[in-house]
Design an enzyme around this catalytic site. Structure first.
Site, PDB file in Angstrom:
ATOM      1  N   PHE A   1      51.569  41.940  32.823  1.00 22.39           N
ATOM      2  CA  PHE A   1      52.118  43.260  33.133  1.00 22.39           C
ATOM      3  C   PHE A   1      53.642  43.202  33.144  1.00 22.39           C
ATOM      4  CE2 PHE A   1      47.942  43.845  35.084  1.00 22.39           C
ATOM      5  CZ  PHE A   1      47.642  45.165  34.760  1.00 22.39           C
TER       6      PHE A   1
ATOM      7  N   TYR B   1      40.666  41.173  37.815  1.00 23.72           N
ATOM      8  CA  TYR B   1      39.325  41.760  37.912  1.00 23.72           C
ATOM      9  C   TYR B   1      38.215  40.717  37.933  1.00 23.72           C
ATOM     10  CZ  TYR B   1      41.785  46.089  36.981  1.00 23.72           C
ATOM     11  OH  TYR B   1      42.648  47.158  37.066  1.00 23.72           O
TER      12      TYR B   1
ATOM     13  N   TYR C   1      54.796  50.920  33.974  1.00 26.51           N
ATOM     14  CA  TYR C   1      54.223  49.615  33.671  1.00 26.51           C
ATOM     15  C   TYR C   1      53.526  49.615  32.320  1.00 26.51           C
ATOM     16  CZ  TYR C   1      49.680  51.649  34.770  1.00 26.51           C
ATOM     17  OH  TYR C   1      48.559  52.436  34.765  1.00 26.51           O
TER      18      TYR C   1
ATOM     19  N   ILE D   1      44.752  45.708  42.331  1.00 25.90           N
ATOM     20  CA  ILE D   1      44.323  44.310  42.232  1.00 25.90           C
ATOM     21  C   ILE D   1      45.274  43.419  43.030  1.00 25.90           C
ATOM     22  CG2 ILE D   1      43.149  44.592  40.026  1.00 25.90           C
ATOM     23  CD1 ILE D   1      45.619  43.451  38.645  1.00 25.90           C
TER      24      ILE D   1
ATOM     25  N   PHE E   1      46.054  47.522  27.134  1.00 30.20           N
ATOM     26  CA  PHE E   1      44.912  48.257  27.684  1.00 30.20           C
ATOM     27  C   PHE E   1      45.337  49.394  28.597  1.00 30.20           C
ATOM     28  CE2 PHE E   1      45.617  44.516  30.382  1.00 30.20           C
ATOM     29  CZ  PHE E   1      45.809  45.111  31.631  1.00 30.20           C
ATOM     30  N   ASP E   2      46.616  49.428  28.990  1.00 33.23           N
ATOM     31  CA  ASP E   2      47.074  50.520  29.857  1.00 33.23           C
ATOM     32  C   ASP E   2      48.592  50.561  29.824  1.00 33.23           C
ATOM     33  OD1 ASP E   2      47.028  52.632  31.577  1.00 33.23           O
ATOM     34  OD2 ASP E   2      46.514  51.479  33.363  1.00 33.23           O
TER      35      ASP E   2
END
Length: 254
Positions: free
Chosen positions: A233, A217, A163, A191, A173-174
């Site tokens: 995502f 979040y 992902y 989440i 961010f990831d």
């Protein structure tokens, strides 16, 4: 770099506040570092200065003026034990400063959170009108990038995925791709947007999800993800490991 010394948060705040307002006209002299003692002493000072630099930058970004002359003077007086303020006076100053800085941080965080809400709503409205995008009852949006033919996971299953996660402005961010390895986790422990969305995917598929903040979040600021952020995502479902109870039922019915 972590400081050798364990400075308190309040102390770090005041050091940052008083550290870099004035430019020095005199160019620093290059020192000789030939002995272990010289290198050790230099490393102590360099460690403290490097650690403080991030806090200094924050003070300036919060809009507070800083004064390099005073921090140098205070540091020098402290080394010589010739302080011009008592310990009690400095403690009061630091406590008041800490509160002032925290109030400013909270004020800015509230402004950014409100901005994120509005920007997220606009992004979701624009995205749902795009061809190929489906919006679920919860508000989750998804797009099939690559179809798959494998089984779909249940919420209790463990999934293996690749992902990439970004903010709506494209800031990453990831990413499991960046780490060079897939991620594996129980689907019901992430989440809500992930739990719902990945259950729609057959193994082998790749989907793009736009997740409203309330399914991500929410009002929590994670550091890399500001409060009230809508998230994007791209997810590739690599494999599914059935939950133990479900696997036992399947075995009994065969």
């Amino acid at each position: 770099m972590k400081s050798i010394y364990k400075l308190s948060l309040v102390a770090l705040a005041v050091v940052g506040l008083t550290a870099c307002n004035q430019e020095q006209d005199v160019a620093p002299k290059k020192v000789e570092l030939t002995t272990d003692a010289q290198k050790e002493a230099y490393s102590v000072g360099g460690s403290i200065g490097k650690y403080m630099s991030g806090h200094i930058k924050e003070q300036e970004e919060l809009g507070f003026a800083v004064d390099r002359t005073m921090v140098i003077k205070g540091f020098s007086d402290g080394l010589g034990e010739e302080m011009q303020l008592t310990e009690e006076e400095m403690q009061t100053v630091l406590q008041n400063l800490d509160k002032k800085l925290n109030d400013k941080r909270l004020e800015q965080a509230e402004v950014l959170a409100a901005k994120s809400v509005e920007e997220g709503k606009k992004f979701l409205e624009e995205n749902k009108a795009k061809e190929g995008v489906t919006t679920t009852e919860s508000g989750l949006q998804y797009e099939v990038l690559e179809a798959g033919e494998g089984e779909k996971p249940a919420a209790e299953d463990t999934v293996e995925v690749h992902y990439r996660g970004t903010l709506i402005d494209g800031t990453e961010f990831d990413s499991s791709y960046a780490r060079g390895e897939t991620a594996k986790f129980p689907l019901n422990r992430v989440i809500p947007g992930w739990t719902e969305g990945v259950q729609l995917m057959p193994v082998g598929a790749k989907y793009k999800f736009v997740i409203p903040s309330e399914l991500a979040y929410g009002e929590r600021d994670t550091g890399t993800i500001p409060a009230n952020s809508t998230l994007v995502f791209e997810v590739e479902l690599v494999s599914v490991e059935k939950a133990a109870a479900e696997a036992e039922v399947e075995a009994e019915t065969k």
